[in-house]
Scaffold this motif. Structure first.
Motif, PDB file in Angstrom:
ATOM      1  N   HIS A 230      -2.048   5.444   2.807  1.00 46.29           N
ATOM      2  CA  HIS A 230      -3.110   4.573   3.309  1.00 46.29           C
ATOM      3  C   HIS A 230      -2.812   4.034   4.708  1.00 46.29           C
ATOM      4  CE1 HIS A 230      -5.279   4.621  -0.452  1.00 46.29           C
ATOM      5  NE2 HIS A 230      -4.224   4.187  -1.118  1.00 46.29           N
ATOM      6  N   ARG A 231      -1.718   4.469   5.313  1.00 48.67           N
ATOM      7  CA  ARG A 231      -1.336   3.936   6.614  1.00 48.67           C
ATOM      8  C   ARG A 231      -2.420   4.162   7.673  1.00 48.67           C
ATOM      9  NH1 ARG A 231       3.525   2.272   8.572  1.00 48.67           N
ATOM     10  NH2 ARG A 231       4.588   3.039   6.702  1.00 48.67           N
TER      11      ARG A 231
ATOM     12  N   LEU B  10       0.820  -1.205   0.000  1.00 49.60           N
ATOM     13  CA  LEU B  10       0.000   0.000   0.000  1.00 49.60           C
ATOM     14  C   LEU B  10       0.857   1.259   0.000  1.00 49.60           C
ATOM     15  CD1 LEU B  10      -1.325  -2.086   2.479  1.00 49.60           C
ATOM     16  CD2 LEU B  10      -3.231  -0.592   1.903  1.00 49.60           C
TER      17      LEU B  10
ATOM     18  N   TYR C 253       3.769  -0.823   3.787  1.00 49.21           N
ATOM     19  CA  TYR C 253       3.474   0.558   3.392  1.00 49.21           C
ATOM     20  C   TYR C 253       4.727   1.202   2.796  1.00 49.21           C
ATOM     21  CZ  TYR C 253      -0.725   0.008   6.242  1.00 49.21           C
ATOM     22  OH  TYR C 253      -1.912  -0.434   6.768  1.00 49.21           O
TER      23      TYR C 253
ATOM     24  N   GLY D 141       2.007   4.781   1.251  1.00 48.63           N
ATOM     25  CA  GLY D 141       2.104   5.244   2.624  1.00 48.63           C
ATOM     26  C   GLY D 141       0.925   6.082   3.079  1.00 48.63           C
TER      27      GLY D 141
END
Length: 311
Positions: free
Chosen positions: A12-13, A8, A36, A10
């Protein structure tokens, strides 16, 4: 249990909804891991690490994320790992060709039904900004000329207006600033010496947030779909935008459609190159098709819209 690794962006962390839903849907049948990115290119190393450790590697993002994940899997040399795509990025163009959506339940169904297709991958050799040799893989489209200019412009744009409007802004700006450039292009099926707006080497049908530029592309046939735009103007583009959005061929004396497995492009002036929506480097460039190089979770890739015909 088999390992399912999500790569993903980053940003979307903090998206706990996606993580919680993935664990709920897959937790009983898979070991679920999340990686991530922290910077550009990071997904390549993360995907390589995940491919060496697990059974499935899922690119959760757009075409840029998918490109880096494909590069990581290819560098892992693990021919058994299966790649998946959860299209939650800006353009999501390759997802349109392979028929997948941003839907974890659908992804689970693809895994349960073992809907895995051997997908072709392009290998590209080019020059970086310092003139050093660079080699990369791509899965959707590489574009010499205008596409490289557009990718450079997009890197500096805020995308608050949405993907399509943002891409159109970059395209129109690119037309106004880019001058048609002479190239010497040698494919294994045809030669071209002359000026170009864009020389597009396509594995997928779409780029630019839904523009169906390569209607004859099929990522399972072992051939690139070549779209050659010679001395095309902004007016030509605007007149044919509707057809492009419908993924239909453009009938114009300066447009032609071909197929090839290898391409070499040389130019007196170094020309920018777009690769899967990102600026990649400059000509000279060599591109080689690697048939069926990636095992990909997908519905049946869209068939050709045109066959064996040059317009």
């Amino acid at each position: 249990m088999p390992t399912l690794s999500f790569i993903l962006h980053g940003k979307h962390r903090s998206n706990t909804k996606l993580v919680d839903e993935a664990r709920r849907i897959f937790g009983d049948t898979h070991t679920v891991a999340f990686y991530y990115t922290e910077h550009a290119g990071h997904a390549i190393n993360l995907a390589k690490q995940a491919a060496l450790q697990g059974s499935y590697v899922i690119a959760a993002g757009g075409d840029g994320t998918m490109n880096e994940v494909i590069n990581g899997i290819m560098l892992s040399n693990n021919e058994q790992v299966i790649c998946g795509l959860l299209p939650c990025g800006t353009g999501n163009d390759f997802a349109k060709t392979i028929g997948v959506k941003n839907n974890l339940a659908e992804l689970k169904q693809l895994i349960n039904n073992n809907q895995v297709t051997a997908i072709d991958v392009g290998h590209i050799k080019l020059k970086d900004g310092t003139g050093a040799d660079v080699a990369r893989y791509f899965i959707n489209i590489a574009d010499v000329g205008l596409g490289g200019i557009i990718a450079q412009k997009l890197a500096g744009y805020n995308k608050w207006m949405g993907a399509f409007i943002t891409f159109q802004r970059a395209i129109i700006s690119g037309f106004l600033s880019f001058k048609h450039q002479p190239v010497q292009a040698k494919a294994d099926t045809f030669l071209y010496n002359g000026k170009i707006l864009s020389y597009i080497i396509a594995n997928g049908k779409y780029f630019g947030a839904g523009l169906g530029i390569a209607p004859h592309a099929n990522p399972t046939d072992g051939q690139f779909a070549i779209v050659l735009g010679a001395e095309i103007s902004l007016w030509d583009y605007l007149l044919n935008l509707g057809k492009v959005r419908q993924c239909k061929p453009i009938v114009h004396p300066q447009m032609s459609y071909h197929s090839a497995a290898t391409v070499q492009i040389d130019s007196a002036q170094k020309l920018p190159i777009d690769m899967d929506g990102e600026f990649a480097g400059y000509t000279p460039m060599q591109v080689t098709m690697l048939p069926g190089a990636i095992r990909l979770l997908c519905n049946n890739p869209a068939p050709n819209n045109i066959k064996d015909k040059v317009y």
